[in-house]
Write a protein that holds these residues in place. Structure first.
Motif, PDB file in Angstrom:
ATOM      1  N   PRO A 103      51.261  41.561  31.119  1.00  0.00           N
ATOM      2  CA  PRO A 103      51.662  42.227  30.049  1.00  0.00           C
ATOM      3  C   PRO A 103      51.893  43.656  30.151  1.00  0.00           C
ATOM      4  O   PRO A 103      52.495  44.261  29.465  1.00  0.00           O
ATOM      5  CB  PRO A 103      50.403  42.045  28.938  1.00  0.00           C
ATOM      6  N   TYR A 104      51.175  44.158  30.821  1.00  0.00           N
ATOM      7  CA  TYR A 104      51.103  45.708  30.832  1.00  0.00           C
ATOM      8  C   TYR A 104      52.409  46.109  31.575  1.00  0.00           C
ATOM      9  O   TYR A 104      53.099  47.041  31.035  1.00  0.00           O
ATOM     10  CB  TYR A 104      49.814  46.469  31.630  1.00  0.00           C
ATOM     11  N   ALA A 126      55.340  45.761  29.406  1.00  0.00           N
ATOM     12  CA  ALA A 126      55.349  46.688  28.375  1.00  0.00           C
ATOM     13  C   ALA A 126      56.104  47.867  29.051  1.00  0.00           C
ATOM     14  O   ALA A 126      56.932  48.567  28.317  1.00  0.00           O
ATOM     15  CB  ALA A 126      54.050  46.987  27.917  1.00  0.00           C
ATOM     16  N   ARG A 136      59.938  47.141  29.481  1.00  0.00           N
ATOM     17  CA  ARG A 136      60.478  47.356  27.975  1.00  0.00           C
ATOM     18  C   ARG A 136      60.564  48.766  27.595  1.00  0.00           C
ATOM     19  O   ARG A 136      61.660  49.380  26.814  1.00  0.00           O
ATOM     20  CB  ARG A 136      59.376  46.511  26.998  1.00  0.00           C
ATOM     21  N   PHE A 137      59.482  49.671  27.876  1.00  0.00           N
ATOM     22  CA  PHE A 137      59.704  51.004  27.498  1.00  0.00           C
ATOM     23  C   PHE A 137      60.921  51.625  28.442  1.00  0.00           C
ATOM     24  O   PHE A 137      61.416  52.400  27.516  1.00  0.00           O
ATOM     25  CB  PHE A 137      58.462  51.722  27.978  1.00  0.00           C
ATOM     26  N   LYS A 146      64.155  50.542  26.808  1.00  0.00           N
ATOM     27  CA  LYS A 146      64.316  51.220  25.534  1.00  0.00           C
ATOM     28  C   LYS A 146      64.949  52.599  25.832  1.00  0.00           C
ATOM     29  O   LYS A 146      65.900  53.375  25.298  1.00  0.00           O
ATOM     30  CB  LYS A 146      63.077  51.261  24.766  1.00  0.00           C
ATOM     31  N   SER A 182      53.526  53.161  24.980  1.00  0.00           N
ATOM     32  CA  SER A 182      54.273  53.842  23.926  1.00  0.00           C
ATOM     33  C   SER A 182      55.307  52.991  23.157  1.00  0.00           C
ATOM     34  O   SER A 182      55.686  52.321  23.957  1.00  0.00           O
ATOM     35  CB  SER A 182      54.607  55.258  24.276  1.00  0.00           C
ATOM     36  N   GLU A 183      55.715  53.271  21.946  1.00  0.00           N
ATOM     37  CA  GLU A 183      56.705  52.784  21.432  1.00  0.00           C
ATOM     38  C   GLU A 183      56.271  51.531  20.686  1.00  0.00           C
ATOM     39  O   GLU A 183      55.941  50.582  21.192  1.00  0.00           O
ATOM     40  CB  GLU A 183      57.913  52.306  22.550  1.00  0.00           C
ATOM     41  N   VAL A 238      57.432  47.938  21.580  1.00  0.00           N
ATOM     42  CA  VAL A 238      56.798  47.512  22.711  1.00  0.00           C
ATOM     43  C   VAL A 238      55.238  47.540  22.611  1.00  0.00           C
ATOM     44  O   VAL A 238      54.697  46.383  23.368  1.00  0.00           O
ATOM     45  CB  VAL A 238      57.239  48.782  23.748  1.00  0.00           C
ATOM     46  N   GLU A 246      54.548  43.866  21.024  1.00  0.00           N
ATOM     47  CA  GLU A 246      54.870  42.791  22.146  1.00  0.00           C
ATOM     48  C   GLU A 246      53.475  42.834  23.074  1.00  0.00           C
ATOM     49  O   GLU A 246      53.076  41.576  23.356  1.00  0.00           O
ATOM     50  CB  GLU A 246      55.996  42.999  22.644  1.00  0.00           C
ATOM     51  N   TYR A 247      53.089  43.858  23.568  1.00  0.00           N
ATOM     52  CA  TYR A 247      52.038  44.000  24.345  1.00  0.00           C
ATOM     53  C   TYR A 247      50.775  43.163  23.689  1.00  0.00           C
ATOM     54  O   TYR A 247      50.234  42.319  24.247  1.00  0.00           O
ATOM     55  CB  TYR A 247      51.603  45.308  24.904  1.00  0.00           C
TER      56      TYR A 247
END
Lengths: 222, 225
Positions: free
Chosen positions: A88-89, A92, A95-96, A99, B66-67, B70, B73-74
């Motif tokens: 998951p990290y 993330a 995804r960051f 974006k 951050s965000e 995001v 979802e995490y």
């Protein structure tokens, strides 16, 4: 059961191309439908009534719009050759950065296209500052996804390629090898991979299209 | 089992922070809240979010994220009980689609109404209302976007609309209209009454002060150009 997969796209759109790359990386068969954005098809208008934009993926009759949303859907539905990392990290972080590319990098690039001459220098500088973040993130890695191509690579490749084509057409430097050695090396690597470069639009056609866009923007600003 | 260390850097005035608070509360995840002054950012914030320098930042076992979308979802992937997302892949995609629409169209336009004046403000007002009209259509007949209970889209939408009253006052513009957007109005009432929401809303006068200051700064910046 035969899966029905259609992609409504546009040959020059980095958002459309990223979907094609994702599907190709996973070896997924799909029907590609080229949209004429000046004359949108009833299928497009029905499939994406909110934005009326490409890309749209239609899977067994169900449409999905927004390229990043589509990419996540593809990754969750066809689990081979995963685009997103497992933990998951790391997901993330991926995804960051996706974006970041779509919001920061792209927004500044669009700003440049519509800017007056005197504003351009400032915007190029701004773009450089933001690209430095990407440069730093990639340091020490083969790809954003680590050893192999991942989500951020798929998202960023066509955007950075767009910047590189703009560079050549406009004769302005956005991403110099001097300032961005890591990003340039990464692009070079990706350009060498068949499944990736196979997604790029034909060079001459792409350059002509970019030139036409630049001319159109110039007349719009006057 | 080692205690999980969860910290949230935030500000009571931020609807984006509120989203994360709601998610953490809904899953019963204990966390340490660190209040940030958005007009005077701490070195901790700048360390944890060097790219955007914004709150919210979730720090889980010393790893920062951050965000707000995001982060949500995490949270959903790390703590799997009381899921925010539906199971079905297509429905999940639709939830992500609507969350993006809310931030790209609704939030941006509403923020624009606060930070601009004159013709620009009118443009933003128009965009905000168009966006709300789309949401109204999507929400029709449903109690929450998530169905009978709140889900990802409700949490994303929540802060924006509950902040709206104070923002409208600071901007001198009315955006929400219960007659134009009856489903949204009903949704706002249902949402605001949930225990997890009721307890976490900021005080109206604090919000108003914050928005007034924000508007002042934005207009001054624009005039200075």
């Amino acid at each position: 059961m035969a899966e029905e997969l259609k992609l409504l796209g546009a040959w020059a759109s980095p958002f459309s191309l990223r979907i094609e790359l994702a599907l190709k990386l996973k070896g997924i068969k799909y029907q590609y439908i080229e949209e004429d954005l000046s004359n949108k098809s009833p299928l497009l208008l029905k499939s994406n009534p909110v934005h009326k934009k490409i890309p749209v993926l239609i899977h067994n009759g169900k449409p999905i719009a927004e390229s990043l949303v589509i990419l996540e859907y593809i990754d969750e539905t066809w689990k081979n050759n995963p685009l997103l990392p497992e933990n998951p990290y790391d997901r993330a972080i991926a995804r960051f950065w996706a974006k970041f590319v779509d919001e920061k990098i792209l927004q500044i690039a669009v700003k440049f296209r519509l800017a007056k001459e005197k504003e351009k220098e400032q915007i190029i500088q701004e773009l450089g500052e933001q690209l430095q973040f990407l440069e730093k993130e990639l340091e020490g890695k083969e790809f954003f996804g680590g050893e192999s191509i991942g989500y951020v690579d798929v998202v960023a490749y066509f955007i950075v390629n767009w910047l590189q084509v703009q560079q050549e057409v406009r004769q302005i430097v956005f991403i110099s090898e001097e300032k961005f050695p890591v990003l340039c090396k990464w692009m070079g690597k990706l350009h060498e991979i068949d499944v990736v470069n196979g997604c790029l639009p034909p060079k001459d056609k792409h350059y002509a299209y970019m030139r036409a866009q630049i001319e159109a923007a110039k007349s719009a600003i006057k | 089992m080692a205690e999980q260390e969860v910290k949230l850097l935030g500000a009571g005035t931020s609807p984006f922070v509120h989203r994360v608070k709601v998610a953490l509360e809904l899953k019963g995840i204990p966390y340490e809240y660190i209040q940030e002054d958005v007009f005077n950012k701490s070195s901790l914030l700048l360390k944890y979010n060097p790219v955007f320098k914004k709150i919210p930042v979730l720090v889980h076992n010393q790893k920062p994220i951050s965000e707000s979308l995001v982060i949500l979802e995490y949270i959903d992937e790390t703590w799997k009980h009381n899921p925010m997302f539906p199971q079905d892949a297509h429905e999940k995609a639709m939830a992500r689609f609507w969350a993006k629409f809310i931030d790209d169209k609704v939030t941006t336009a509403i923020r624009g109404v606060l930070t601009t004046e004159g013709v620009q403000q009118q443009e933003n007002e128009k965009h905000a209302m168009e966006a709300l009209q789309v949401i109204e259509g999507e929400l029709k007949g449903k109690k929450f976007f998530g169905g009978e209970s709140i889900g990802f889209v409700d949490i994303v939408m929540g802060g924006i609309t509950l902040w709206l009253e104070a923002l409208e006052e600071a901007a001198g513009v009315k955006i929400h209209d219960p007659e134009k957007y009856p489903s949204i109005d009903k949704w706002m009432q249902n949402f605001a009454h949930l225990p997890v929401i009721k307890e976490s809303l900021p005080q109206r006068d604090i919000l108003l002060q914050y928005f007034r200051k924000g508007r002042q700064i934005s207009l001054a910046l624009a005039a200075g150009k």
